[in-house]
Design an enzyme around this catalytic site. Structure first.
Site, PDB file in Angstrom:
ATOM      1  N   SER A 114       1.107  -1.285   0.114  1.00  0.00           N
ATOM      2  CA  SER A 114       0.582   0.033  -0.115  1.00  0.00           C
ATOM      3  C   SER A 114       1.101   1.250   0.328  1.00  0.00           C
ATOM      4  CB  SER A 114      -0.935  -0.078   1.214  1.00  0.00           C
ATOM      5  OG  SER A 114      -1.167   1.256   1.631  1.00  0.00           O
ATOM      6  N   ALA A 115       0.170   2.505   0.198  1.00  0.00           N
ATOM      7  CA  ALA A 115       0.914   3.758  -0.321  1.00  0.00           C
ATOM      8  C   ALA A 115       0.968   3.846   0.690  1.00  0.00           C
ATOM      9  CB  ALA A 115       0.219   3.903  -1.310  1.00  0.00           C
ATOM     10  N   CYS A 116       0.428   3.523   1.916  1.00  0.00           N
ATOM     11  CA  CYS A 116       0.864   3.739   2.853  1.00  0.00           C
ATOM     12  C   CYS A 116       1.991   3.314   4.043  1.00  0.00           C
ATOM     13  CB  CYS A 116      -0.319   2.800   4.101  1.00  0.00           C
ATOM     14  SG  CYS A 116      -2.665   4.115   4.206  1.00  0.00           S
TER      15      CYS A 116
ATOM     16  N   TYR B  50      -0.939  -0.292  10.162  1.00  0.00           N
ATOM     17  CA  TYR B  50      -1.846  -1.076   9.132  1.00  0.00           C
ATOM     18  C   TYR B  50      -0.364  -0.138   7.827  1.00  0.00           C
ATOM     19  CZ  TYR B  50      -3.746  -1.368   4.517  1.00  0.00           C
ATOM     20  OH  TYR B  50      -3.971  -1.590   2.929  1.00  0.00           O
TER      21      TYR B  50
ATOM     22  N   GLU C 191     -14.724   1.352   5.120  1.00  0.00           N
ATOM     23  CA  GLU C 191     -15.459   2.533   3.572  1.00  0.00           C
ATOM     24  C   GLU C 191     -14.041   3.038   3.346  1.00  0.00           C
ATOM     25  OE1 GLU C 191     -17.640   2.514   5.619  1.00  0.00           O
ATOM     26  OE2 GLU C 191     -18.722   3.856   6.263  1.00  0.00           O
TER      27      GLU C 191
ATOM     28  N   GLN D 122      -6.718  18.244   1.964  1.00  0.00           N
ATOM     29  CA  GLN D 122      -6.000  17.141   1.568  1.00  0.00           C
ATOM     30  C   GLN D 122      -6.333  16.331   0.068  1.00  0.00           C
ATOM     31  OE1 GLN D 122      -8.976  16.996   3.866  1.00  0.00           O
ATOM     32  NE2 GLN D 122      -9.761  15.024   3.712  1.00  0.00           N
ATOM     33  N   THR D 123      -5.219  16.259  -0.272  1.00  0.00           N
ATOM     34  CA  THR D 123      -4.372  14.826  -1.992  1.00  0.00           C
ATOM     35  C   THR D 123      -5.135  13.584  -1.676  1.00  0.00           C
ATOM     36  OG1 THR D 123      -2.519  15.762  -1.768  1.00  0.00           O
ATOM     37  CG2 THR D 123      -4.780  17.524  -2.704  1.00  0.00           C
TER      38      THR D 123
HETATM   39  P1  NAD Z   1     -10.992  -6.041   1.214  1.00  0.00           P
HETATM   40  O1  NAD Z   1     -11.026  -5.723   2.508  1.00  0.00           O
HETATM   41  O2  NAD Z   1     -12.360  -5.460   0.486  1.00  0.00           O
HETATM   42  O3  NAD Z   1     -10.666  -7.728   0.809  1.00  0.00           O
HETATM   43  C1  NAD Z   1      -9.447  -8.352   1.869  1.00  0.00           C
HETATM   44  C2  NAD Z   1     -10.206  -9.426   2.418  1.00  0.00           C
HETATM   45  O4  NAD Z   1      -9.567  -9.813   3.315  1.00  0.00           O
HETATM   46  C3  NAD Z   1     -11.437  -9.531   3.273  1.00  0.00           C
HETATM   47  O5  NAD Z   1     -12.751 -10.095   2.648  1.00  0.00           O
HETATM   48  C4  NAD Z   1     -10.959 -10.501   4.181  1.00  0.00           C
HETATM   49  O6  NAD Z   1     -12.303 -11.073   4.337  1.00  0.00           O
HETATM   50  C5  NAD Z   1      -9.877 -10.676   4.102  1.00  0.00           C
HETATM   51  N1  NAD Z   1      -9.349 -11.666   5.052  1.00  0.00           N
HETATM   52  C6  NAD Z   1      -9.385 -10.628   6.098  1.00  0.00           C
HETATM   53  N2  NAD Z   1      -8.004 -11.594   7.372  1.00  0.00           N
HETATM   54  C7  NAD Z   1      -8.836 -12.527   6.786  1.00  0.00           C
HETATM   55  C8  NAD Z   1      -7.928 -13.964   7.421  1.00  0.00           C
HETATM   56  N3  NAD Z   1      -7.381 -13.913   8.532  1.00  0.00           N
HETATM   57  N4  NAD Z   1      -7.687 -14.733   6.520  1.00  0.00           N
HETATM   58  C9  NAD Z   1      -8.433 -14.367   5.208  1.00  0.00           C
HETATM   59  N5  NAD Z   1      -9.330 -13.500   4.651  1.00  0.00           N
HETATM   60  C10 NAD Z   1      -9.361 -12.649   5.200  1.00  0.00           C
HETATM   61  O7  NAD Z   1      -9.917  -4.934   0.811  1.00  0.00           O
HETATM   62  P2  NAD Z   1      -9.468  -4.652  -0.202  1.00  0.00           P
HETATM   63  O8  NAD Z   1      -9.512  -3.388  -0.861  1.00  0.00           O
HETATM   64  O9  NAD Z   1     -10.024  -5.785  -1.803  1.00  0.00           O
HETATM   65  O10 NAD Z   1      -7.597  -4.815  -0.725  1.00  0.00           O
HETATM   66  C11 NAD Z   1      -7.067  -5.864  -1.123  1.00  0.00           C
HETATM   67  C12 NAD Z   1      -6.102  -5.732  -0.405  1.00  0.00           C
HETATM   68  O11 NAD Z   1      -4.958  -4.787  -0.895  1.00  0.00           O
HETATM   69  C13 NAD Z   1      -5.615  -5.868   1.167  1.00  0.00           C
HETATM   70  O12 NAD Z   1      -3.710  -6.371   1.819  1.00  0.00           O
HETATM   71  C14 NAD Z   1      -4.973  -4.923   1.285  1.00  0.00           C
HETATM   72  O13 NAD Z   1      -4.453  -3.611   2.724  1.00  0.00           O
HETATM   73  C15 NAD Z   1      -4.411  -4.175   0.154  1.00  0.00           C
HETATM   74  N6  NAD Z   1      -4.608  -2.464  -0.599  1.00  0.00           N
HETATM   75  C16 NAD Z   1      -6.030  -2.192  -0.808  1.00  0.00           C
HETATM   76  C17 NAD Z   1      -6.416  -0.839  -1.248  1.00  0.00           C
HETATM   77  C18 NAD Z   1      -7.878  -0.345  -1.594  1.00  0.00           C
HETATM   78  O14 NAD Z   1      -7.615   1.201  -1.687  1.00  0.00           O
HETATM   79  N7  NAD Z   1      -9.035  -1.090  -1.965  1.00  0.00           N
HETATM   80  C19 NAD Z   1      -5.029   0.425  -1.462  1.00  0.00           C
HETATM   81  C20 NAD Z   1      -4.386  -0.312  -0.703  1.00  0.00           C
HETATM   82  C21 NAD Z   1      -3.764  -1.335  -0.127  1.00  0.00           C
END
Ligand code: NAD
Length: 335
Positions: free
Chosen positions: A119-121, A150, A192, A221-222
């Protein structure tokens, strides 16, 4: 390749669900979808896929999930938007068990390739203090001062991937996602992110006739936002790459302020709302944008969907969901 088993971890979530859909569309014959949530709460689920409910924080579940796997996408995480990650730092950090145990199981099973969604975080706080931020380059993650909780988990897990490659020869690929949005994601309930939350708030204002909106922070914030289709194409291109053996940005360079994001959603909805700024709500860093020089050079990848177009699709989907009274957990079952 189409016969090899691909495992998508976190397949019940937003990006994982879309990835399974895309792999099926490409004709992959053996897909295993894994998530912690019970099947009736997956955002999308598909027949013709092996769907498993497993807790991937547990090593034995990881071993079961990755049995016979050729390629693994790790998209599983306990995460959400700023409202969630600022208040649940310990939970976010417990996700380290997922990636750690998946890597261990991947090595044991002789997995060919392992993708990690970072992530960008991970980027250092002092590079993101100005809303007029210049795009963050991959090297800006160090010296390390990522998002508390995170971001530290993401940075640690990135390095686990690196050392599994260096020490054990496991091929790993790491993408740093910058805010992904689109249909079939969460839009209420506390996890969300900004695009979905703003769409929901605008739709609620229209439905209730109370024409006002609460904005977290001062709206200056951007951020940049990447549509889900671009995320899928980019992630798979990174996974297939023979050269990208280091974390790389995957995001849009189309930087907007939160106020501009609200402008866009208002114009899609055809409404102007009274804005109330909640300065004590979580708002994250002041400025963040992706810098895509490296991915452009190495893969020729560019986002193809403008923020306006992506938001129109997202708005329409959330609008339909809210109109039908569905919640964030509504499931689409596709045969
Ligand atoms: P999401 O929350 O929709 O999906 C993550 C899924 O992981 C969920 O369905 C959750 O039930 C599952 N999960 C959590 N704990 C678990 C466990 N112990 N065992 C099995 N499954 C488990 O999130 P997303 O938006 O689909 O993100 C997917 C990945 O991308 C994540 O790693 C997130 O950190 C990364 N990410 C997402 C974004 C974004 O904007 N959506 C940005 C940066 C990074």
């Amino acid at each position: 390749m189409k016969e090899n088993l691909i495992v998508v971890c976190g397949a019940g979530g937003f990006i994982g669900g879309h990835l399974v859909a895309d792999l099926l569309k490409q004709g992959h014959l053996r897909i295993r979808a894994v998530d912690l949530k019970p099947l009736d709460r997956w955002y999308q689920k598909f027949d013709g896929v092996e769907n498993l409910c497993l807790d991937l924080q547990e090593i034995d579940c990881c071993r079961q999930a990755l049995r016979e796997a050729a390629w693994v996408y790790n998209l599983a995480a306990d995460m959400g938007g700023m409202g969630f990650i600022e208040k649940n730092k310990a939970l976010c950090m417990m996700t380290v068990l997922i990636n750690t145990h998946l890597l261990k199981a991947a090595r044991e099973h002789g997995v060919n390739r392992f993708f990690y969604a970072s992530s960008a975080c991970v980027y250092a706080h002092d590079k993101q203090t100005d809303p007029n931020v210049t795009g963050l380059q991959e090297s800006d993650a160090y010296p390390a001062m990522p998002e508390d909780g995170y971001g530290w988990e993401k940075l640690f897990s990135e390095r686990m991937c690196r050392h599994y490659t260096e020490d054990f020869g496991l091929i790993t690929r790491v993408a740093r996602f910058h805010n992904v949005y689109g249909p079939h994601g969460t839009f209420d309930g506390g996890r969300e992110k900004a695009p979905a939350a703003i769409c929901r708030k605008v739709i609620s204002a229209l439905q209730s006739g109370k024409h006002e909106i609460e904005i977290w922070g001062d709206g200056h914030q951007t951020r940049s936002f990447m549509y889900i289709d671009d995320c899928l194409h980019g992630s798979q291109a990174i996974m297939r790459s023979e050269e990208i053996n280091f974390p790389i940005n995957l995001g849009s360079e189309e930087k907007v302020s939160i106020n501009q994001l609200v402008d866009l959603v208002e114009s899609i909805a055809g409404v102007k709302l009274q804005r109330r700024y909640n300065l004590s709500a979580p708002k994250g860093v002041n400025g963040r944008n992706s810098e895509n020089t490296l991915i452009r050079k190495m893969l020729g990848w560019e986002p193809s969907i403008s923020l306006r177009t992506g938001l129109e699709k997202t708005y329409a989907w959330i609008h339909d969901q809210m109109k039908s009274g569905a919640s964030k957990d509504s499931v689409v079952n596709i045969s």
